[in-house]
Design a protein around this motif. Sequence first.
Motif, PDB file in Angstrom:
ATOM      1  N   GLY A   1       0.834  -1.192   0.000  1.00 25.07           N
ATOM      2  CA  GLY A   1       0.000   0.000   0.000  1.00 25.07           C
ATOM      3  C   GLY A   1       0.870   1.244   0.000  1.00 25.07           C
ATOM      4  O   GLY A   1       2.038   1.209   0.396  1.00 25.07           O
ATOM      5  N   TYR A   2       0.280   2.353  -0.457  1.00 26.35           N
ATOM      6  CA  TYR A   2       0.982   3.638  -0.449  1.00 26.35           C
ATOM      7  C   TYR A   2      -0.045   4.720  -0.167  1.00 26.35           C
ATOM      8  O   TYR A   2      -1.134   4.736  -0.746  1.00 26.35           O
ATOM      9  N   LEU A   3       0.299   5.609   0.743  1.00 22.52           N
ATOM     10  CA  LEU A   3      -0.536   6.786   0.966  1.00 22.52           C
ATOM     11  C   LEU A   3       0.327   7.944   1.401  1.00 22.52           C
ATOM     12  O   LEU A   3       1.411   7.767   1.928  1.00 22.52           O
ATOM     13  N   ARG A   4      -0.159   9.120   1.117  1.00 23.69           N
ATOM     14  CA  ARG A   4       0.557  10.343   1.466  1.00 23.69           C
ATOM     15  C   ARG A   4      -0.219  11.073   2.546  1.00 23.69           C
ATOM     16  O   ARG A   4      -1.411  11.326   2.403  1.00 23.69           O
ATOM     17  N   LYS A   5       0.482  11.381   3.640  1.00 25.73           N
ATOM     18  CA  LYS A   5      -0.155  12.156   4.704  1.00 25.73           C
ATOM     19  C   LYS A   5      -0.360  13.580   4.205  1.00 25.73           C
ATOM     20  O   LYS A   5       0.496  14.127   3.516  1.00 25.73           O
ATOM     21  N   HIS A   6      -1.496  14.162   4.539  1.00 30.14           N
ATOM     22  CA  HIS A   6      -1.703  15.570   4.211  1.00 30.14           C
ATOM     23  C   HIS A   6      -1.402  16.419   5.433  1.00 30.14           C
ATOM     24  O   HIS A   6      -1.240  15.901   6.545  1.00 30.14           O
ATOM     25  N   LEU A   7      -1.300  17.686   5.237  1.00 30.12           N
ATOM     26  CA  LEU A   7      -0.808  18.617   6.252  1.00 30.12           C
ATOM     27  C   LEU A   7      -1.523  18.490   7.599  1.00 30.12           C
ATOM     28  O   LEU A   7      -0.889  18.490   8.636  1.00 30.12           O
ATOM     29  N   LEU A   8      -2.825  18.351   7.583  1.00 27.53           N
ATOM     30  CA  LEU A   8      -3.583  18.327   8.835  1.00 27.53           C
ATOM     31  C   LEU A   8      -4.088  16.934   9.202  1.00 27.53           C
ATOM     32  O   LEU A   8      -4.967  16.792  10.038  1.00 27.53           O
TER      33      LEU A   8
ATOM     34  N   SER B   1      -4.831   6.056  10.489  1.00 26.66           N
ATOM     35  CA  SER B   1      -5.220   4.692  10.833  1.00 26.66           C
ATOM     36  C   SER B   1      -6.442   4.248  10.029  1.00 26.66           C
ATOM     37  O   SER B   1      -6.511   3.099   9.565  1.00 26.66           O
ATOM     38  N   GLU B   2      -7.386   5.150   9.834  1.00 28.71           N
ATOM     39  CA  GLU B   2      -8.583   4.847   9.040  1.00 28.71           C
ATOM     40  C   GLU B   2      -8.210   4.553   7.585  1.00 28.71           C
ATOM     41  O   GLU B   2      -8.715   3.603   6.975  1.00 28.71           O
ATOM     42  N   ALA B   3      -7.320   5.355   7.008  1.00 26.92           N
ATOM     43  CA  ALA B   3      -6.883   5.145   5.625  1.00 26.92           C
ATOM     44  C   ALA B   3      -6.153   3.805   5.492  1.00 26.92           C
ATOM     45  O   ALA B   3      -6.368   3.060   4.534  1.00 26.92           O
ATOM     46  N   GLU B   4      -5.311   3.491   6.456  1.00 29.74           N
ATOM     47  CA  GLU B   4      -4.622   2.202   6.442  1.00 29.74           C
ATOM     48  C   GLU B   4      -5.622   1.052   6.559  1.00 29.74           C
ATOM     49  O   GLU B   4      -5.480   0.026   5.885  1.00 29.74           O
ATOM     50  N   GLY B   5      -6.640   1.241   7.388  1.00 25.66           N
ATOM     51  CA  GLY B   5      -7.685   0.228   7.541  1.00 25.66           C
ATOM     52  C   GLY B   5      -8.461  -0.002   6.254  1.00 25.66           C
ATOM     53  O   GLY B   5      -8.803  -1.148   5.926  1.00 25.66           O
ATOM     54  N   ARG B   6      -8.730   1.079   5.510  1.00 30.96           N
ATOM     55  CA  ARG B   6      -9.428   0.945   4.221  1.00 30.96           C
ATOM     56  C   ARG B   6      -8.583   0.151   3.224  1.00 30.96           C
ATOM     57  O   ARG B   6      -9.103  -0.682   2.481  1.00 30.96           O
ATOM     58  N   LEU B   7      -7.282   0.407   3.209  1.00 30.75           N
ATOM     59  CA  LEU B   7      -6.402  -0.349   2.317  1.00 30.75           C
ATOM     60  C   LEU B   7      -6.385  -1.828   2.704  1.00 30.75           C
ATOM     61  O   LEU B   7      -6.457  -2.709   1.843  1.00 30.75           O
ATOM     62  N   ALA B   8      -6.296  -2.106   4.012  1.00 33.90           N
ATOM     63  CA  ALA B   8      -6.281  -3.496   4.479  1.00 33.90           C
ATOM     64  C   ALA B   8      -7.592  -4.198   4.139  1.00 33.90           C
ATOM     65  O   ALA B   8      -7.590  -5.356   3.708  1.00 33.90           O
TER      66      ALA B   8
END
Length: 110
Positions: A16-23, A30-37
């Motif tokens: 998986g790959y995601l980019r954190k945004h400023l805020l 954790s929610e974004a990682e959960g969606r990928l999983a």
Amino acid sequence: MTNAAEAGPDLPRALGYLRKHLLMTESELSEAEGRLAHFAQVRGFRLQQIYVEELETWPAAFEALIEAAGTDGLSAVLLPSMLHFAVLGPPAEIKQYFEQLTGTRVLVAL
């Protein structure tokens, strides 16, 4: 880079790959990682790791992802949306470049 839960050693491998945004909060991350999983599980992949691009160190996670994606047996790279490639350039072009360079499919976890 964040380790994700592994499941099913015989399933096709994915990263998986995601980019954190400023805020972005830790809860949102954790929610974004959960969606990928969840997407990986539903689509029949074994999600081995999620590379998280930090604002201060980009494009370090993307470069590490390219290196890891070049290994044999990797089936896909999962993104929460194509916008996670946007900071690197036009997302469609980055996707095409990545797929040609690594031979690995990029899938959006919808």
